[in-house]
Scaffold this active site. Structure first.
Site, PDB file in Angstrom:
ATOM      1  N   HIS A 383       0.793  -1.231   0.000  1.00  0.00           N
ATOM      2  CA  HIS A 383       0.000   0.000   0.000  1.00  0.00           C
ATOM      3  C   HIS A 383       0.819   1.272   0.000  1.00  0.00           C
ATOM      4  O   HIS A 383       0.245   2.362  -0.011  1.00  0.00           O
ATOM      5  CB  HIS A 383      -0.931   0.040   1.216  1.00  0.00           C
ATOM      6  N   LYS A 574      -8.975  14.310   3.217  1.00  0.00           N
ATOM      7  CA  LYS A 574      -8.176  13.082   3.321  1.00  0.00           C
ATOM      8  C   LYS A 574      -7.274  13.249   4.538  1.00  0.00           C
ATOM      9  O   LYS A 574      -7.277  14.314   5.147  1.00  0.00           O
ATOM     10  CB  LYS A 574      -7.342  12.854   2.059  1.00  0.00           C
ATOM     11  N   ARG A 575      -6.505  12.225   4.907  1.00  0.00           N
ATOM     12  CA  ARG A 575      -5.553  12.392   5.997  1.00  0.00           C
ATOM     13  C   ARG A 575      -4.654  13.594   5.713  1.00  0.00           C
ATOM     14  O   ARG A 575      -4.340  13.883   4.557  1.00  0.00           O
ATOM     15  CB  ARG A 575      -4.669  11.140   6.126  1.00  0.00           C
ATOM     16  N   LYS A 580       0.437  14.734   0.718  1.00  0.00           N
ATOM     17  CA  LYS A 580      -0.873  15.043   0.134  1.00  0.00           C
ATOM     18  C   LYS A 580      -1.037  16.547  -0.108  1.00  0.00           C
ATOM     19  O   LYS A 580      -1.965  16.984  -0.771  1.00  0.00           O
ATOM     20  CB  LYS A 580      -1.985  14.510   1.025  1.00  0.00           C
ATOM     21  N   THR A 682      -8.407   6.771  -2.997  1.00  0.00           N
ATOM     22  CA  THR A 682      -9.755   6.312  -3.314  1.00  0.00           C
ATOM     23  C   THR A 682     -10.765   7.446  -3.168  1.00  0.00           C
ATOM     24  O   THR A 682     -11.844   7.391  -3.767  1.00  0.00           O
ATOM     25  CB  THR A 682     -10.194   5.150  -2.398  1.00  0.00           C
ATOM     26  N   LYS A 686     -14.414   8.399  -5.280  1.00  0.00           N
ATOM     27  CA  LYS A 686     -15.731   8.729  -4.721  1.00  0.00           C
ATOM     28  C   LYS A 686     -16.232  10.031  -5.323  1.00  0.00           C
ATOM     29  O   LYS A 686     -17.404  10.157  -5.683  1.00  0.00           O
ATOM     30  CB  LYS A 686     -15.644   8.863  -3.198  1.00  0.00           C
TER      31      LYS A 686
END
Ligand SMILES: *Cc1c(COP(=O)(O)O)cnc(C)c1O
Length: 836
Positions: A383, A574-575, A580, A682, A686
């Site tokens: 992952h 998101k986290r 990110k 992911t 969505k």
């Protein structure tokens, strides 16, 4: 058939066992008419909850309602288990340390097709389904994408009638609840079990799991030299099963989560001797193992309790599978034929030496026979490529806790390296790279290497990620056995993420193209015919504005910020992590602020910037990024020059249920990770399904999203993964980008001087210094490109029809990103399981 036809007259109106004083009609616990559901609800309120309906709290009502829904799954649940037994099917054991399930109630109503009747039944007793559903505490047994993937997979597995047992840990405290105080994250404990969990079913089995001690050799009855573990500490694993109903199918699979308990919960002799605390200490120590979910943390590798958790749930699960296998009358030598086990990342990879140990030490297998079964049983999903996230355990910690497993790992490694030495003679550097035991720094067991060597199949979670695994991180292994590697691009379940969260859009889609897409998401392609239909696009937009208004109302009620549902909703949830790049987005908003203030940006497109996400409690920079977003929000939301055209909102406590509210309201999906760092993502899927257009880098699943929706329906910016590697190689100088870009310079200087934040120049100094001197995630390198493309986004949003077309085409072409497609690929290529 246990289900009664709703229309048919019910013959047993007066069953003989019915009490004379019972005025209610007899209950059909599987009945699905509104009347059946109402009777069942009243009965559960009395007999399960034990409260008169008139005096019941919403929580009481939730518990009664959950019991009603659970009843409707039980026949199918037993039938599914019986079915698997009868047909002696091959079964998947899915091992994951995390399941981020989200609330069960409404999902179960959807999958069981009960929602309309249930709404009516509750209305008849004067109650509202949505109000009651909001009372459900979310089982937050995961941190983010990895745990959510496991939950989406369980939904798809049941929907596709695939026999599976999901295994994990029943954390008493899940992911912390996030509060924002003065712009800073504060963590509160998540007591999701405090009022009981109506969805779980206790089981009567339990297993013992050992720790510590030493190993020894002995001669068995036949005089053969054998090894055994003499452990010092034993705990008990108790299973709790959660039924996972598929969508419109009778399959209800099992998610089995383990709770740790003391073998003797209470030592009476110690108690009688007067040592009251001593008597309960062992119980407390044992229960600690399943007490709390670890948040991701740089120091996590050194935490013995974390390794105990991993071994605990993996050992319980393997013992369970071996027992079920034997109960079917099968020999253990055929275990790999009847079972396939998937490791969701390395957390359960201790299962490889554990299966070896169980087969050799407990069942007298030879090494070769045990290895033959083990290596054909496991598949491993990687992952992450981030080096700090690859699990490694210091040898002394590992050997102290699991001495027998360390011995087995040494032998796996020795045999493997012997084999490699004959393949690659005189290549010591390669042997060092391929060894499970890392020699750099503190010697350690490297779990990813163990997982690769012990598995029949290894996969990444998006095309780029798999390529990078093959060409870089796991290159030596790929070169040696390329046939074991494959890609399985992640997906998300359209039941929860579209049908449940976006009923307005779903009604429109059903009305337009029918419902075939519910079980084959590629069916959404039918929407493409309407891409140039102005009337249809107007209705499309109307549905989206419904979601935006609803989120605006939530924001107004919970955060007292007014946002305009007609503005563009630009969403980054998101986290919180440097890779990110929430800070890239924050810097960009500041640059717009500067341009509006100095008059260079004349007619900005009204935009609402939404952020949400949790930071690991020990991740100082991520927490500072949250503070930065909140400070930017205070600035632009209160300045008369900007507050009417831009709003910035940080939504606290991002979770599955909040996500269900946010994703459908997104116009623009921010997927702006440094290229090569996001394995898949992911959240991007969505939002695409719900009609958001993506702005993103060529990273993770973005690449495939762009391929599916078409370049013209995607906003691309930033360096590519090879360009990042080249820039790094040439010596990246973030300060040069700062010097070159006037816009960037103004923003960075404004933060440093305290101009934006009421003279406060100290708070963000570490963040600014990090970006200017090091910038490991290339924020400054991508800043100008991001700004340029955002200008294009703003212009595009003003053309309502052109934007609507892009939005529609994103939904229409999102079929690939259903987790049903992902599960079909795993079944075909790795698990060798038929799909229903
Ligand atoms: C989907 C989801 C994630 C993963 O989001 P990414 O954007 O892929 O990082 C994390 N947390 C929750 C609650 C989710 O629903």
């Amino acid at each position: 058939m246990p289900f009664q036809d709703q229309e048919a007259p019910r013959p047993q109106q007066h069953e003989p066992e019915q009490q004379a004083q019972d005025t209610q009609p007899s209950e059909n616990r599987a009945g699905t008419s509104a009347k059946d559901l109402e009777i069942s609800f009243r009965n559960h309120m009395t007999h399960t909850v034990g409260r008169p309906l008139e005096n019941s709290s919403i929580l009481d009502q939730y518990h009664a309602l959950a019991a009603v829904v659970r009843d409707r799954m039980m026949d199918q649940w037993l039938e599914t288990i019986e079915n698997y037994k009868q047909h002696n099917v091959r079964v998947l054991g899915y091992l994951s340390a995390e399941y981020l399930l989200g609330p069960h109630l409404e999902n179960a109503l959807l999958n069981l097709d009960l929602r309309p009747q249930m709404e009516e039944a509750l209305k008849n007793v004067g109650l509202d389904l949505a109000t009651i559903a909001a009372e459900e505490p979310e089982p937050g047994l995961g941190n983010g994408g990895l745990g959510r993937l496991a939950a989406c997979f369980m939904d798809s597995l049941s929907t596709l009638d695939v026999p599976v047992l999901g295994y994990g840990l029943r954390y008493e405290f899940g992911i912390f609840r996030q509060e924002i105080v003065d712009g800073w994250q504060v963590e509160k404990s998540d007591k999701w079990l405090q009022y009981g969990n109506p969805w779980e079913i206790g089981a009567s089995t339990s297993y013992e799991v050992c720790f510590f001690g030493h190993t020894e050799t002995y001669n068995d009855d036949q005089g053969l030299l054998r090894h055994r573990w003499v452990p010092e500490h034993t705990v008990k694993g108790i299973p709790y099963d959660t039924p996972i109903p598929g969508y419109q199918t009778r399959t209800v699979n099992r998610l089995r989560l383990w709770k740790a308990a003391a073998v003797d919960s209470f030592d009476l002799s110690i108690f009688n001797s007067g040592d009251y605390m001593g008597a309960v200490r062992q119980k407390m120590e044992s229960e600690t193992i399943s007490k709390v979910l670890y948040p991701p943390d740089e120091q996590i590798q050194g935490k013995r309790l974390r390794l105990m958790q991993q071994y605990f749930f993996t050992s319980c699960s393997l013992q369970d599978m071996l027992r079920l296998h034997c109960m079917r009358g099968e020999k253990l030598s055929t275990f790999h034929e009847k079972w396939t086990i998937q490791l969701n990342d390395t957390h359960p990879s201790i299962g490889i030496p554990e299966l070896m140990r169980l087969l050799m030490d407990n069942h007298n297998f030879s090494w070769d026979d045990a290895w033959n079964v083990t290596q054909k049983t496991f598949g491993y999903t990687n992952h992450t490529l981030l080096p700090e996230a690859l699990e490694r355990w210091p040898l002394d910690l590992f050997g102290g806790l699991l001495p027998r497993h360390l011995e087995i790992i040494y032998e796996i490694n020795e045999r493997f390296l012997d084999d490699m030495r004959s393949r690659y003679p005189n290549d010591d550097a390669r042997m060092r790279r391929m060894s499970i035991i890392g020699e750099e720094g503190e010697r350690s067991v490297q779990m990813a290497k163990l997982a690769v060597i012990g598995s029949k199949a290894i996969n990444g979670v998006a095309e780029l990620h798999t390529q990078l695994l093959e060409q870089d991180t796991l290159h030596d292994y790929y070169e040696t056995f390329p046939e074991r590697f494959s890609n399985k691009t992640n997906g998300v379940t359209p039941r929860r993420w579209l049908m449940l969260s976006n009923p307005c859009l779903v009604d429109l889609i059903n009305e337009t193209i029918g419902t075939r897409w519910h079980k084959d998401l590629y069916g959404l392609r039918g929407l493409e015919h309407f891409a140039d239909d102005k009337n249809f696009l107007a209705r499309w937009r109307q549905a989206q504005e419904g979601c935006k208004s609803s989120l605006a109302k939530y924001i107004s009620q919970n955060l007292s910020i007014t946002v305009d549902p007609a503005s563009m909703f630009d969403v980054h949830v998101k986290r919180i992590h440097e890779y990110k790049r929430q800070h890239l987005k924050a810097l960009h908003i500041l640059s717009l602020y500067c341009q509006i203030k100095n008059g260079t940006l004349k007619n900005p497109t009204p935009t609402t910037y939404l952020f949400g996400g949790k930071a690991a409690p020990s991740y100082v920079m991520a927490k500072l990024m949250i503070k930065l977003v909140c400070s930017v929000a205070d600035l632009v939301n209160n300045d008369p020059a900007t507050r009417d055209v831009m709003k910035v909102v940080f939504l606290p406590n991002y979770s599955v249920s909040l996500g269900q509210h946010i994703y459908p309201a997104a116009d623009l999906s921010e997927q702006i990770s440094t290229a090569g760092k996001e394995a898949s993502g992911t959240g991007c899927m969505k939002m695409m399904m719900n009609g958001a257009v993506t702005i993103g880098t060529l990273d993770g699943a973005n690449i495939e999203i762009r391929k599916e929706c078409g370049e013209e329906n995607f906003f691309l910016f930033g360096l590519t993964a090879p360009q990042i590697a080249d820039t790094l190689h040439a010596g990246y100088q973030p300060r040069a980008y700062y010097e070159r870009s006037p816009l960037l310079k103004e923003v960075m200087d404004g933060i440093t001087s305290g101009r934006f934040f009421g003279g406060n120049s100290a708070t963000f100094a570490p963040l600014v210094d990090n970006l200017l001197s090091w910038d490991p995630f290339f924020v400054l390198a991508d800043f100008d490109s991001y700004d340029t493309v955002h200008t294009q986004v703003s212009d595009a949003y003003r053309d309502t029809n052109a934007w609507g077309r892009m939005s529609l085409l994103n939904t229409a072409r999102s079929g690939k990103f259903s987790s049903d497609r992902t599960i079909r690929e795993y079944c075909r290529d790795i698990w060798k399981l038929p799909v229903g």
